[in-house]
Scaffold this active site. Structure first.
Site, PDB file in Angstrom:
ATOM      1  N   ASP A   1      34.401  42.460  43.892  1.00  0.00           N
ATOM      2  CA  ASP A   1      35.848  42.335  44.082  1.00  0.00           C
ATOM      3  C   ASP A   1      36.372  43.733  44.380  1.00  0.00           C
ATOM      4  O   ASP A   1      35.676  44.730  44.168  1.00  0.00           O
ATOM      5  CB  ASP A   1      36.489  41.792  42.790  1.00  0.00           C
ATOM      6  CG  ASP A   1      38.018  41.672  42.913  1.00  0.00           C
ATOM      7  OD1 ASP A   1      38.515  41.293  43.990  1.00  0.00           O
ATOM      8  OD2 ASP A   1      38.716  41.967  41.926  1.00  0.00           O
ATOM      9  N   SER A   2      37.613  43.796  44.850  1.00  0.00           N
ATOM     10  CA  SER A   2      38.221  45.112  45.057  1.00  0.00           C
ATOM     11  C   SER A   2      38.429  45.820  43.715  1.00  0.00           C
ATOM     12  O   SER A   2      38.578  47.034  43.679  1.00  0.00           O
ATOM     13  CB  SER A   2      39.577  44.945  45.745  1.00  0.00           C
ATOM     14  OG  SER A   2      40.439  44.195  44.907  1.00  0.00           O
TER      15      SER A   2
ATOM     16  N   TYR B   1      42.981  45.966  48.224  1.00  0.00           N
ATOM     17  CA  TYR B   1      42.601  45.526  49.566  1.00  0.00           C
ATOM     18  C   TYR B   1      43.793  44.806  50.235  1.00  0.00           C
ATOM     19  O   TYR B   1      43.928  44.839  51.449  1.00  0.00           O
ATOM     20  CB  TYR B   1      41.447  44.510  49.480  1.00  0.00           C
ATOM     21  CG  TYR B   1      40.050  45.074  49.299  1.00  0.00           C
ATOM     22  CD1 TYR B   1      39.808  46.445  49.169  1.00  0.00           C
ATOM     23  CD2 TYR B   1      38.953  44.209  49.270  1.00  0.00           C
ATOM     24  CE1 TYR B   1      38.511  46.920  49.006  1.00  0.00           C
ATOM     25  CE2 TYR B   1      37.655  44.687  49.117  1.00  0.00           C
ATOM     26  CZ  TYR B   1      37.439  46.040  48.976  1.00  0.00           C
ATOM     27  OH  TYR B   1      36.156  46.501  48.820  1.00  0.00           O
ATOM     28  N   GLY B   2      44.577  44.121  49.408  1.00  0.00           N
ATOM     29  CA  GLY B   2      45.618  43.211  49.916  1.00  0.00           C
ATOM     30  C   GLY B   2      46.511  43.761  51.021  1.00  0.00           C
ATOM     31  O   GLY B   2      46.735  43.087  52.023  1.00  0.00           O
TER      32      GLY B   2
ATOM     33  N   CYS C   1      36.814  37.608  45.517  1.00  0.00           N
ATOM     34  CA  CYS C   1      38.070  38.208  45.953  1.00  0.00           C
ATOM     35  C   CYS C   1      38.557  37.426  47.172  1.00  0.00           C
ATOM     36  O   CYS C   1      37.808  37.281  48.145  1.00  0.00           O
ATOM     37  CB  CYS C   1      37.790  39.667  46.324  1.00  0.00           C
ATOM     38  SG  CYS C   1      39.183  40.543  47.038  1.00  0.00           S
ATOM     39  N   ASN C   2      39.764  36.922  47.087  1.00  0.00           N
ATOM     40  CA  ASN C   2      40.292  36.150  48.223  1.00  0.00           C
ATOM     41  C   ASN C   2      40.523  37.022  49.448  1.00  0.00           C
ATOM     42  O   ASN C   2      40.249  36.609  50.581  1.00  0.00           O
ATOM     43  CB  ASN C   2      41.614  35.489  47.833  1.00  0.00           C
ATOM     44  CG  ASN C   2      41.428  34.386  46.824  1.00  0.00           C
ATOM     45  OD1 ASN C   2      41.209  34.649  45.641  1.00  0.00           O
ATOM     46  ND2 ASN C   2      41.487  33.158  47.272  1.00  0.00           N
TER      47      ASN C   2
ATOM     48  N   CYS D   1      44.471  34.803  44.272  1.00  0.00           N
ATOM     49  CA  CYS D   1      43.911  36.157  44.141  1.00  0.00           C
ATOM     50  C   CYS D   1      43.152  36.157  42.826  1.00  0.00           C
ATOM     51  O   CYS D   1      43.659  35.639  41.816  1.00  0.00           O
ATOM     52  CB  CYS D   1      45.048  37.181  44.100  1.00  0.00           C
ATOM     53  SG  CYS D   1      44.536  38.837  43.558  1.00  0.00           S
TER      54      CYS D   1
ATOM     55  N   HIS E   1      42.579  38.290  40.697  1.00  0.00           N
ATOM     56  CA  HIS E   1      43.199  39.002  39.575  1.00  0.00           C
ATOM     57  C   HIS E   1      44.131  38.086  38.762  1.00  0.00           C
ATOM     58  O   HIS E   1      44.335  38.314  37.574  1.00  0.00           O
ATOM     59  CB  HIS E   1      44.033  40.196  40.078  1.00  0.00           C
ATOM     60  CG  HIS E   1      43.229  41.427  40.362  1.00  0.00           C
ATOM     61  ND1 HIS E   1      42.380  41.522  41.439  1.00  0.00           N
ATOM     62  CD2 HIS E   1      43.156  42.626  39.718  1.00  0.00           C
ATOM     63  CE1 HIS E   1      41.819  42.724  41.444  1.00  0.00           C
ATOM     64  NE2 HIS E   1      42.271  43.411  40.418  1.00  0.00           N
TER      65      HIS E   1
END
Ligand code: DGL
Length: 283
Positions: A30-31, A62-63, A93-94, A204, A206
């Protein structure tokens, strides 16, 4: 033919040419710490697996980045995991999945990749109001993957897209500030509920880490759709189909980050309840 050769070369560069073995690890990335929401579900249903987690915390978020840039970052992390070696990669991670799932599958055809897409389908199936809210980062909502999911599974409902700039970073860095978090979550959740959404999709990785805060902001009667258990099940199912499930009593877990090791160690403690050694990751 040329394409196949190029893929073979790419795999060689990553160290992924040798056949995968059931004893190899599962790679999760994931980020940041959001992928721990998937990790938690995975160890519950696949305790025998060795799992290597990579957080690209030094480059998080990343978003807000353009998809092409996220794609480059994801390739670097994937190469690091393939060099472990791993037998499967879970893109937990989406935003990373939206940017790079297709490309990574093409680059490394010998390795299965599990990606994430907002769980619009289950939300659309159960919605009574005909309105479904999706909370996600900008990258995810911009991606082709998201539009495909909406077109395939949600043509009969209205999908209310809610980008949440700053929310994943807040979760990552300021876990102690409950009041600040509540305020930020309210800002994103209230408009969806007021517009009539009766299902909110956590788009997401998170966000499952703050599910209680989201539930509180949404209020009674609004369902929160968390895709992490389904992603873990899909991973286990793929391993089983390929005869790659580990055969040992209990697996080991390793954590790497390109960001601050202490920050990830604190998140591992909070989410998984264990004291873990987090190693600096370079990729
Ligand atoms: N956890 C990531 C996701 O699922 C996003 C966080 C970020 O913006 O880096 O989309």
């Amino acid at each position: 033919m040329k394409e196949i050769n190029r893929n073979a070369m790419r795999e060689k560069a990553s160290g992924a040419t040798r056949p995968t073995a059931a004893s190899d690890a599962v790679g999760v990335f994931d980020s940041g710490q959001g992928g721990l929401s998937i990790f938690r579900e995975l160890i519950a249903i696949a305790p025998a697996e060795n799992i290597v987690y990579c957080s690209d915390g030094g480059r998080m978020p990343y978003g807000p980045r353009p998809l092409a840039e996220v794609r480059r970052l994801c390739e670097n992390v994937a190469r690091r995991l393939l060099a472990v070696p791993v037998k499967i990669v879970v893109i937990a991670c989406n935003a990373a999945s939206a940017a790079s799932l297709k490309q990574l599958r093409e680059m490394f055809p010998g390795i299965p990749f599990v990606g994430m897409e907002p769980a619009v389908k289950p939300a659309a199936t159960v919605s009574r109001s005909g309105k479904v809210g999706v909370l996600a980062t900008e990258a995810t909502l911009q991606g082709e993957l998201f539009e495909n999911v909406v077109a395939r599974f949600a043509s009969k409902v209205e999908v209310l897209r809610q980008p949440c700039p700053g929310l994943a970073e807040f979760i990552e860095k300021r876990s102690g500030d409950a009041a600040g978090l509540e305020k930020l979550v309210e800002k994103f959740v209230r408009p969806l509920v007021e517009a009539g959404a009766d299902n909110l999709v956590l788009g997401c990785s998170h966000y499952p880490l703050i599910k209680d805060t989201i539930r509180k902001a949404a209020g009674e009667g609004v369902a929160i759709i968390d895709p992490s258990p389904a992603i873990a099940r899909r991973t286990r199912q793929l391993l089983a189909e390929k005869g790659l499930l580990a055969d040992r009593e209990r697996g080991t877990h390793r954590f790497y980050t390109s960001g601050e090791p202490d920050l990830l160690a604190e998140a591992v403690k909070r989410v998984l309840g264990v004291d873990a050694k987090v190693e600096p990751g370079t990729w």
